[in-house]
Structures are given as structure tokens and as C-alpha cells.
Design an enzyme around this catalytic site. Structure first.
Site, PDB file in Angstrom:
ATOM      1  N   SER A  42       0.693  -1.196   0.010  1.00  0.00           N
ATOM      2  CA  SER A  42      -0.057   0.031   0.027  1.00  0.00           C
ATOM      3  C   SER A  42       0.941   1.147   0.007  1.00  0.00           C
ATOM      4  CB  SER A  42      -0.929   0.040   1.160  1.00  0.00           C
ATOM      5  OG  SER A  42      -1.599   1.164   1.311  1.00  0.00           O
TER       6      SER A  42
ATOM      7  N   TYR B 239      -1.532  -0.283  10.322  1.00  0.00           N
ATOM      8  CA  TYR B 239      -1.633  -0.807   8.885  1.00  0.00           C
ATOM      9  C   TYR B 239      -0.250  -0.346   8.367  1.00  0.00           C
ATOM     10  CZ  TYR B 239      -3.448  -1.187   4.288  1.00  0.00           C
ATOM     11  OH  TYR B 239      -3.740  -1.360   3.152  1.00  0.00           O
TER      12      TYR B 239
END
Length: 211
Positions: free
Chosen positions: A156, A169
Site C-alpha cells: 500500500s 496498518y
């Protein structure tokens, strides 16, 4: 040219994955689902997994109707025992060889850093990072045996810059980015290429659930 026409044109080109084998984790939704369809569309034999048996069976039936060679089994990638069982099933299905491993599974709990519980931290790190690290270890002999292995991590942009997706995350994705660099060097001698894709926000069920 419409996107569907472009995809059909590319798939109809000389480039092909016919004869290649692939494992895509979390292949029944979002990015994983699209990857399964692309790999199968280019002629690869694909194995995938999902925690949801009904969802998996629905997708397998749809893929069969499209003429894709896709099989799969139920697996919670955050479970060490289930990861080991998955790779055993893949090894049996593909006769001990695997060309492509797509580490796609991931989850998120987005909140301020001070509000995370220990359980939430462990859930995010075990699902997003520990699972892909362990799957690489387990799949290494199969990838090496193929003579031309390839690992692709779905990371990501959050692992590179701050985008408000949560510190844990982001840390898990940054760890994946570094693991990619290490394995690309360490396993090159085994003819295993290692790459990473770091998407921005993508309209998937994970993003929808965070709203």
C-alpha cells in the site's frame, strides 16, 4: 477503446501464462479477485483461498463458467496451521511446483494510535505481515522447484507515506516493502523474482468497511 476490449486484446496477444501455476491468497474479493481473473485469463492454472466457503464456491462456479482453470480451498491466512495446510494442498494440486505467489490477503482497523488494543495490533500484524512472511517460507521450495518463480506482494502507499490509514496498518505494509527488497536479493539465486505493488485507495470491500 473500452477497458473490456483492451483487456481482450491484450489477452489475445502472443503473451501467455499457459502452463504456469499460481497461488493467489484472498482471491474472492477486490484486488485478489481481479488478479485471479487476469492470471486465469492469460492461461495460468490458479489456486486461491478464502475464509468464506460460500463465497469461494460461488466464485469458483463463476470462473468455471468463464472457462478459467481455477481451484481453491477455505483458509484463514492469519492462522499458522491453516497456512501450512494451504501450501500442502497447493503442493499436491500442482505436483510440488509453483510459478507465482500473489500475497494479497490484508485487513485494517483504522483509528488513532493511542486507541489500539494489544489484540488489534496482533491481528493487523499477523494478518498483514506475519502471514505473507510465513507463506513465502512455506512456498519457497515450490517456487524454487519451478525453476522460474515469482512472488508479488500487495502492499500500500500507506507503507511509504502517511495517508491516514492507521499507524499499524502502515507499519505492516512498510515491513512488506522491506521484505520485498530483501527476498529479491536473497532468493535471486533460486530464480525467484520478488516484487511489490503499492496501490492507493482502491474501491474494495476493505475500503468500504472502513468508511
Amino acid at each position: 477503446m473500452a477497458e473490456s476490449d483492451l483487456i481482450s486484446k491484450v489477452r489475445g496477444s502472443k503473451w501467455s501464462l499457459k502452463g504456469m501455476t499460481a497461488l493467489v491468497t484472498g482471491g474472492t474479493r477486490g484486488i485478489g479477485h481481479a488478479v485471479v481473473e487476469d492470471l486465469a485469463g492469460f492461461g495460468a492454472s490458479v489456486y486461491t483461498c478464502s475464509r468464506n466457503e460460500a463465497e469461494l464456491n460461488k466464485c469458483l462456479k463463476e470462473w468455471e463458467g468463464k472457462g478459467f482453470v481455477v481451484s481453491g480451498s477455505v483458509c484463514d491466512a492469519s492462522s499458522r496451521d491453516q497456512r501450512e495446510k494451504l501450501i500442502q494442498e497447493v503442493a499436491s494440486f500442482f505436483n510440488g511446483k509453483l510459478n507465482i505467489l500473489i500475497n494479497n490477503v490484508g485487513t485494517n482497523i483504522r483509528k488513532p494510535t493511542n486507541e489500539y488494543t494489544t489484540e488489534e495490533f496482533l491481528t493487523l500484524m499477523s494478518t498483514n505481515f506475519e502471514s505473507v512472511y510465513h507463506l513465502c517460507q512455506l512456498a519457497h521450495p515450490l517456487l524454487k522447484a519451478s525453476g522460474m518463480g515469482s512472488i508479488v506482494f500487495i502492499s500500500s502507499v500507506a507503507g511509504v507515506v502517511h495517508i491516514g490509514s492507521g499507524s499499524i496498518y502502515a507499519a505492516s505494509k512498510a515491513a512488506i516493502n522491506q521484505l520485498t527488497k530483501n527476498l529479491s536479493c536473497e532468493w535471486a539465486k533460486d530464480n525467484i523474482r520478488t516484487n511489490c505493488v503499492a496501490p492507493w485507495y482502491t474501491k474494495t470491500s476493505l475500503v468500504e468497511n472502513m468508511k
